[in-house]
Write a protein that holds these residues in place. Structure first.
Motif, PDB file in Angstrom:
ATOM      1  N   ASP A 179       0.812  -1.216   0.000  1.00 16.14           N
ATOM      2  CA  ASP A 179       0.000   0.000   0.000  1.00 16.14           C
ATOM      3  C   ASP A 179       0.843   1.264   0.000  1.00 16.14           C
ATOM      4  OD1 ASP A 179      -2.480  -1.338   0.053  1.00 16.14           O
ATOM      5  OD2 ASP A 179      -2.197  -1.743   2.194  1.00 16.14           O
ATOM      6  N   LEU A 180       2.101   1.159  -0.375  1.00 11.96           N
ATOM      7  CA  LEU A 180       2.969   2.329  -0.499  1.00 11.96           C
ATOM      8  C   LEU A 180       3.002   2.770  -1.953  1.00 11.96           C
ATOM      9  CD1 LEU A 180       4.982   4.367   0.627  1.00 11.96           C
ATOM     10  CD2 LEU A 180       6.783   2.650   0.379  1.00 11.96           C
ATOM     11  N   PHE A 181       2.504   3.970  -2.212  1.00 12.67           N
ATOM     12  CA  PHE A 181       2.413   4.497  -3.572  1.00 12.67           C
ATOM     13  C   PHE A 181       3.495   5.557  -3.765  1.00 12.67           C
ATOM     14  CE2 PHE A 181      -1.721   2.820  -2.594  1.00 12.67           C
ATOM     15  CZ  PHE A 181      -2.139   2.228  -3.789  1.00 12.67           C
ATOM     16  N   LEU A 182       4.115   5.533  -4.939  1.00 15.30           N
ATOM     17  CA  LEU A 182       5.168   6.481  -5.292  1.00 15.30           C
ATOM     18  C   LEU A 182       4.669   7.396  -6.395  1.00 15.30           C
ATOM     19  CD1 LEU A 182       8.242   4.061  -5.427  1.00 15.30           C
ATOM     20  CD2 LEU A 182       7.327   5.294  -3.449  1.00 15.30           C
ATOM     21  N   TYR A 183       5.055   8.657  -6.310  1.00 13.62           N
ATOM     22  CA  TYR A 183       4.672   9.628  -7.343  1.00 13.62           C
ATOM     23  C   TYR A 183       5.764  10.678  -7.450  1.00 13.62           C
ATOM     24  CZ  TYR A 183       1.954  13.033  -9.987  1.00 13.62           C
ATOM     25  OH  TYR A 183       1.529  13.901 -10.935  1.00 13.62           O
ATOM     26  N   SER A 184       6.086  11.034  -8.681  1.00 11.65           N
ATOM     27  CA  SER A 184       7.093  12.055  -8.943  1.00 11.65           C
ATOM     28  C   SER A 184       6.414  13.263  -9.570  1.00 11.65           C
ATOM     29  CB  SER A 184       8.186  11.511  -9.887  1.00 11.65           C
ATOM     30  OG  SER A 184       9.158  12.495 -10.135  1.00 11.65           O
ATOM     31  N   GLY A 185       6.414  14.381  -8.861  1.00 15.16           N
ATOM     32  CA  GLY A 185       5.775  15.604  -9.340  1.00 15.16           C
ATOM     33  C   GLY A 185       6.155  16.777  -8.469  1.00 15.16           C
ATOM     34  N   THR A 186       5.922  17.968  -9.014  1.00 17.20           N
ATOM     35  CA  THR A 186       6.279  19.186  -8.292  1.00 17.20           C
ATOM     36  C   THR A 186       5.136  20.189  -8.205  1.00 17.20           C
ATOM     37  OG1 THR A 186       7.174  20.123 -10.354  1.00 17.20           O
ATOM     38  CG2 THR A 186       8.729  19.008  -8.883  1.00 17.20           C
ATOM     39  N   ASP A 187       4.028  19.938  -8.882  1.00 21.82           N
ATOM     40  CA  ASP A 187       2.883  20.848  -8.854  1.00 21.82           C
ATOM     41  C   ASP A 187       1.953  20.462  -7.706  1.00 21.82           C
ATOM     42  OD1 ASP A 187       0.884  22.625  -9.315  1.00 21.82           O
ATOM     43  OD2 ASP A 187       0.388  21.926 -11.335  1.00 21.82           O
ATOM     44  N   ILE A 188       1.734  21.375  -6.766  1.00 16.64           N
ATOM     45  CA  ILE A 188       0.897  21.082  -5.608  1.00 16.64           C
ATOM     46  C   ILE A 188      -0.529  20.739  -6.035  1.00 16.64           C
ATOM     47  CG2 ILE A 188      -0.174  22.118  -3.575  1.00 16.64           C
ATOM     48  CD1 ILE A 188       2.611  21.299  -3.032  1.00 16.64           C
ATOM     49  N   GLU A 189      -1.055  21.471  -7.002  1.00 18.62           N
ATOM     50  CA  GLU A 189      -2.416  21.188  -7.473  1.00 18.62           C
ATOM     51  C   GLU A 189      -2.501  19.775  -8.035  1.00 18.62           C
ATOM     52  OE1 GLU A 189      -5.574  22.757 -10.858  1.00 18.62           O
ATOM     53  OE2 GLU A 189      -3.543  23.556 -10.757  1.00 18.62           O
ATOM     54  N   ALA A 218      -0.488  25.875   1.952  1.00 23.67           N
ATOM     55  CA  ALA A 218      -1.474  25.041   1.261  1.00 23.67           C
ATOM     56  C   ALA A 218      -1.488  23.625   1.826  1.00 23.67           C
ATOM     57  CB  ALA A 218      -1.169  25.020  -0.233  1.00 23.67           C
ATOM     58  N   LEU A 219      -0.314  23.053   2.078  1.00 26.23           N
ATOM     59  CA  LEU A 219      -0.252  21.704   2.653  1.00 26.23           C
ATOM     60  C   LEU A 219      -0.745  21.687   4.092  1.00 26.23           C
ATOM     61  CD1 LEU A 219       3.165  20.527   1.186  1.00 26.23           C
ATOM     62  CD2 LEU A 219       0.877  19.775   0.506  1.00 26.23           C
ATOM     63  N   LEU A 220      -0.542  22.794   4.808  1.00 22.69           N
ATOM     64  CA  LEU A 220      -1.075  22.880   6.168  1.00 22.69           C
ATOM     65  C   LEU A 220      -2.593  22.842   6.150  1.00 22.69           C
ATOM     66  CD1 LEU A 220      -0.639  23.417   9.230  1.00 22.69           C
ATOM     67  CD2 LEU A 220      -0.769  25.853   8.686  1.00 22.69           C
ATOM     68  N   ARG A 221      -3.202  23.604   5.255  1.00 24.81           N
ATOM     69  CA  ARG A 221      -4.659  23.584   5.134  1.00 24.81           C
ATOM     70  C   ARG A 221      -5.153  22.193   4.725  1.00 24.81           C
ATOM     71  NH1 ARG A 221      -8.440  27.525   4.124  1.00 24.81           N
ATOM     72  NH2 ARG A 221      -7.016  28.766   5.410  1.00 24.81           N
ATOM     73  N   PHE A 222      -4.406  21.552   3.852  1.00 25.06           N
ATOM     74  CA  PHE A 222      -4.772  20.188   3.439  1.00 25.06           C
ATOM     75  C   PHE A 222      -4.749  19.232   4.630  1.00 25.06           C
ATOM     76  CE2 PHE A 222      -2.995  16.029   2.350  1.00 25.06           C
ATOM     77  CZ  PHE A 222      -3.995  15.522   1.549  1.00 25.06           C
ATOM     78  N   ALA A 223      -3.697  19.313   5.442  1.00 22.67           N
ATOM     79  CA  ALA A 223      -3.572  18.405   6.584  1.00 22.67           C
ATOM     80  C   ALA A 223      -4.673  18.643   7.606  1.00 22.67           C
ATOM     81  CB  ALA A 223      -2.193  18.562   7.225  1.00 22.67           C
ATOM     82  N   LYS A 224      -4.995  19.902   7.897  1.00 23.97           N
ATOM     83  CA  LYS A 224      -5.991  20.189   8.920  1.00 23.97           C
ATOM     84  C   LYS A 224      -7.400  19.842   8.454  1.00 23.97           C
ATOM     85  CE  LYS A 224      -2.684  21.712  11.405  1.00 23.97           C
ATOM     86  NZ  LYS A 224      -2.111  20.821  12.443  1.00 23.97           N
ATOM     87  N   LYS A 225      -7.682  20.020   7.169  1.00 27.66           N
ATOM     88  CA  LYS A 225      -9.029  19.758   6.670  1.00 27.66           C
ATOM     89  C   LYS A 225      -9.296  18.270   6.518  1.00 27.66           C
ATOM     90  CE  LYS A 225     -10.713  23.933   6.067  1.00 27.66           C
ATOM     91  NZ  LYS A 225     -11.972  24.373   6.706  1.00 27.66           N
ATOM     92  N   THR A 226      -8.288  17.504   6.121  1.00 22.93           N
ATOM     93  CA  THR A 226      -8.488  16.078   5.826  1.00 22.93           C
ATOM     94  C   THR A 226      -8.033  15.170   6.956  1.00 22.93           C
ATOM     95  OG1 THR A 226      -6.331  15.961   4.730  1.00 22.93           O
ATOM     96  CG2 THR A 226      -8.235  16.532   3.377  1.00 22.93           C
ATOM     97  N   ASN A 227      -7.359  15.731   7.976  1.00 26.11           N
ATOM     98  CA  ASN A 227      -6.819  14.944   9.087  1.00 26.11           C
ATOM     99  C   ASN A 227      -5.783  13.934   8.614  1.00 26.11           C
ATOM    100  OD1 ASN A 227      -6.880  14.824  11.902  1.00 26.11           O
ATOM    101  ND2 ASN A 227      -8.121  12.963  11.892  1.00 26.11           N
TER     102      ASN A 227
END
Length: 635
Positions: free
Chosen positions: A320-330, A373-382
């Motif tokens: 269940d470990l998924f890898l992804y290579s990207g730099t765009d937050i969206e 943006a990542l902080l908002r993501f973490a707090k909203k989605t837990n």
């Protein structure tokens, strides 16, 4: 021009003192002042010379702060004025934003401003109005209630211009040849704030809107006692199992908190990516829960194949470990939406970017907004988010200082190039103590937890060897853990070098040598003293003073210190021994390692009497002379 301005402001001041509307004859100015510069020329209405009163004059109204235009009664009241016979009407006013007053007024020879209007004291009034966009000004004349709009100096809707460094993200209101932050030339680029906005938080909110909980927007104050009602204590943290997981959980305060934002920094090559990959594998295995938990590892520095190769070398095979290579937050947030992961890892924060934010990836603006943006993501989605942060030459996290204020925890992975040991320490932790320290050893399979970190800096001792003279054991504290380190000393009677130290502050070593010569009576003035801390550790606290002095005495007297003796204490200028913090923790660590004796200051002996030390003997000494008598004269 200065004369005109002085007369104008004199009249204005006079009118302010006299609230009655006194007309200012501008024909007087036209007869006595002639301006050659057409830009500053005042084209006053001409008179026919038959009437002393001018046909058009200006009056300042102190109550409204406006400049009004008055005209005398025309001879022909009902005669229409031919608008084509005169010059083209023109109005050009420059107004002050603060007071809303007119500074200057320019009219052409067209005295016929109004058309088909008659009567005594007919009035044309000027009043500035703000345009809807707030950036341009519209000038309006109202003639006897009839609206006559005359637009002058209408500005386009331009935003505030800023100059931003494309390298570091520094912004300034004016252009400079070089960036005032990074001192690089040719990097300042022009942009308009009205056209480009930093919308990191707004942007992340838009991305998350499709899969946030329905009641996420209905936020109301909640009682403190009602916050954790119905929540199991096991759900407070995500446990990390195994020896490696226990070391990491110790630093985090007991485990990974859901919805937290953790930043991990360290020197290049110290093992930050290895640490996070092992943590991702532990969470993905989900040994603490029955349901499988997916974890997404996003890398902006490595490809998926490179990460997979490293995981294969470390024998990591979590399904269940998924890898992804990207730099765009969206793009990253959209791609992980179907997975609903249990944790998200971004390697690193200096490589990702937001399209709506100016500057290149790694710049101040990009790092700040991406973290928000990542902080908002973490707090909203837990969902906990772990970030990798690059460091500068001085060892600080690269980027703005606000980056460390935004995140919930800041961890540093430290280690020497010549050593395989790694130390994970916390400098900020909202969910635990910052005194904890994790000790690891880098191997082919990744980071391995050290079973007994207290003695990892010790070497095998042989008490029967005469070459152990000059070796003493000190007890130091790093965080909440006590470590035993070895200090070596060598005294040479004939040497070209007076003294040399390695791992010890030179000023501290000079003081201890001087105290030994003065207070203990050792004649070491003619000897060259060499000091060294084994394993490359730097001794910074004063608890190692007594061990340094004991090693120098052992080398000078050529008397090896018996095996199983540790030294704890600070030395004063009078040769006395002083207490150091957390004596109980230091002494108990020495006792657990099976040492026979522990030399401590006399003032600490009473407080340690109730401490369970097993068979170890605690010896209290007042000064250096008593230490020499107890250690180097008795067996």
């Amino acid at each position: 021009m200065k004369a005109i301005r002085s007369i104008y402001y004199t009249h204005k001041h006079f009118l302010l003192l006299n609230p009655t509307r006194i007309p200012i004859s501008i024909s007087f100015l036209s007869r006595h002042f002639h301006l050659t510069n057409p830009r500053f020329a005042l084209n006053f209405p001409e008179t026919d010379g038959t009437d002393k009163t001018p046909r058009v004059w200006t009056v300042y109204e102190p109550l409204t702060g406006e400049l009004s235009i008055r005209s005398s009664k025309q001879k022909s009241t009902n005669q229409d004025v031919d608008s084509g016979s005169g010059d083209e009407e023109n109005a050009d006013f420059e107004t002050e934003r603060t007071y809303g007053k007119a500074k200057n007024a320019n009219w052409s020879n067209g005295t016929k401003i109004q058309k088909g209007v008659s009567g005594s004291n007919d009035r044309a009034r000027y009043s500035p109005k703000e345009n809807t966009d707030g950036m341009s000004r519209k000038k309006t004349f109202s003639v006897n209630g009839l609206g006559l709009d005359i637009v002058g100096n209408k500005k386009k809707g331009k935003g505030k211009v800023r100059w931003v460094c494309e390298d570091c993200g520094y912004s300034d209101g004016q252009w400079w040849g070089v960036c005032r932050s990074c001192d690089r030339s040719g990097t300042m680029k022009r942009f308009t704030e009205g056209e480009t906005k930093n919308r990191g938080l707004e942007f992340s909110e838009t991305v998350l809107r499709s899969w946030l909980p329905k009641d996420a927007g209905d936020v109301e104050p909640v009682r403190l006692m009602d916050v954790n009602c119905g929540i199991k204590k096991m759900d407070y943290r995500i446990p990390l199992l195994g020896p490696f997981g226990n070391e990491v959980a110790r630093v985090l305060g007991g485990g990974l908190v859901p919805g937290s934002l953790v930043l991990i920094g360290g020197d290049p090559g110290v093992g930050k990516s290895t640490l996070l990959l092992q943590m991702a594998a532990l969470i993905a295995e989900g040994q603490d829960s029955d349901e499988p938990a997916s974890v997404v590892y996003v890398s902006g520095e490595e490809s998926v194949e490179q990460i997979s190769s490293r995981a294969e070398r470390m024998k990591i095979g979590a399904n269940d470990l998924f890898l992804y290579s990207g730099t765009d937050i969206e793009d990253i947030l959209m791609k992980i939406q179907p997975l609903s992961p249990r944790a998200l890892i971004v390697d690193s924060i200096q490589t990702v970017y937001l399209k709506e934010v100016t500057g290149s990836a790694g710049g101040l603006s990009q790092v700040r907004e991406c973290t928000s943006a990542l902080l908002r993501f973490a707090k909203k989605t837990n969902i906990p988010v772990l970030l990798v942060g690059h460091v500068t030459k001085s060892g600080d996290i690269a980027g703005p200082r606000v980056l460390e204020h935004i995140v919930d925890a800041v961890l540093y992975l430290e280690g020497e190039k010549c050593s395989s040991h790694r130390l994970l320490r916390s400098v900020k932790n909202r969910f635990g103590s910052t005194d904890e320290l994790g000790v690891f050893e880098m191997s082919q399979l990744g980071l391995q937890a050290v079973s007994n970190p207290s003695e990892m800096f010790l070497s095998d001792q042989n008490s029967d060897s005469e070459f152990l003279a000059g070796l003493a054991v000190a007890v130091i504290m790093d965080g909440s853990r006590a470590f035993l380190i070895e200090i070596q000393a060598l005294c040479v009677s004939s040497s070209t070098v007076s003294r040399h130290v390695n791992g010890i502050q030179a000023s501290r070593a000079d003081m201890i040598i001087s105290v030994l010569a003065k207070q203990a009576g050792l004649k070491i003035q003619e000897n060259a003293v060499f000091l060294n801390v084994v394993s490359g550790v730097s001794l910074t606290e004063t608890a190692g003073d007594l061990a340094i002095a004991a090693s120098i005495c052992s080398s000078f007297l050529e008397f090896p210190i018996p095996n199983g003796v540790a030294f704890i204490g600070e030395i004063g200028l009078g040769g006395e021994l002083r207490m150091v913090p957390r004596m109980d923790k230091r002494v108990s660590t020495v006792a657990k390692l099976g040492y026979k004796k522990c030399i401590v200051p006399m003032s600490a002996e009473k407080s340690l009497a109730t401490l369970d030390c097993g068979e170890m003997e605690i010896i209290g000494c007042k000064d250096l002379k008593e230490v020499i008598n107890n250690v180097f004269t008795k067996h």
